[in-house]
Design an enzyme around this catalytic site. Structure first.
Site: not given
Ligand code: UDP
Ligand code: MG
Length: 139
Positions: A93, A87, A104, A128, A59, A114, A51, A11, A117
């Site tokens: 996250t 993961r 992360r 994706e 968010f 973070n 997204y 990112k 992705h």
């Molecule tokens: N995100 C954010 N605030 C939140 C949760 C998520 O800005 O409270 C952003 C963050 O960059 C995250 C992305 O949205 O990676 C997608 O969210 P997801 O819940 O899918 O998390 P991930 O799968 O990336 O761990």
């Molecule tokens: Mg996700």
């Protein structure tokens, strides 16, 4: 085949901080094979489409503006149990909750910025990956 693939982006916070090479090293050392990779930048419209599943989340605006603010690296990765293992490699996250030694925990700035992705399912990994790459681009 797709059951052994995942999709990732490095990112804007991580590309901007010069962490791209270190993150790619971590991915390779963890046993992933790079099937495709590109340095590129998302338009705001691209980020909103990518997204789209999060469109109703509070968010969404911040996330899509951030993801289109600077370059990213997109990649398709292959490994047994690729989605789950990736993961695990990247961590939670919220980097404050990410396990020590995860990407992360070591490179992310915040829950939004973070570092990386990682796809959350085989189905989404395929969707994706094809957002960024054609079959012809796969090694
Ligand atoms: N995100 C954010 N605030 C939140 C949760 C998520 O800005 O409270 C952003 C963050 O960059 C995250 C992305 O949205 O990676 C997608 O969210 P997801 O819940 O899918 O998390 P991930 O799968 O990336 O761990
Ligand atoms: Mg996700």
């Amino acid at each position: 085949m797709s059951t052994h693939r995942t999709f990732t982006m490095i990112k804007p916070d991580a590309t901007g901080a010069g962490h791209t090479g270190k993150i790619i090293d971590r991915i390779i050392e963890a046993g992933f094979t790079i099937k495709a990779m590109k340095w590129t930048r998302l338009s705001l419209e691209d980020a909103q489409a990518f997204y789209g599943v999060h469109a109703e989340r509070p968010f969404f605006g911040e996330l899509t503006e951030y993801m289109s603010s600077a370059p990213i690296v997109a990649a398709i990765l292959e490994k047994d149990d690729a989605v789950a293992d990736f993961r695990t490699l990247i961590g939670a996250t919220n980097p404050a909750e990410a396990a020590p030694g995860t990407i992360r925990a070591d490179f992310a700035e915040s829950i939004a910025a973070n570092a990386v992705h990682g796809s959350d399912s085989d189905e989404n990994a395929a969707i994706e990956g094809s957002f960024f790459f054609s079959q012809r681009e796969l090694a």
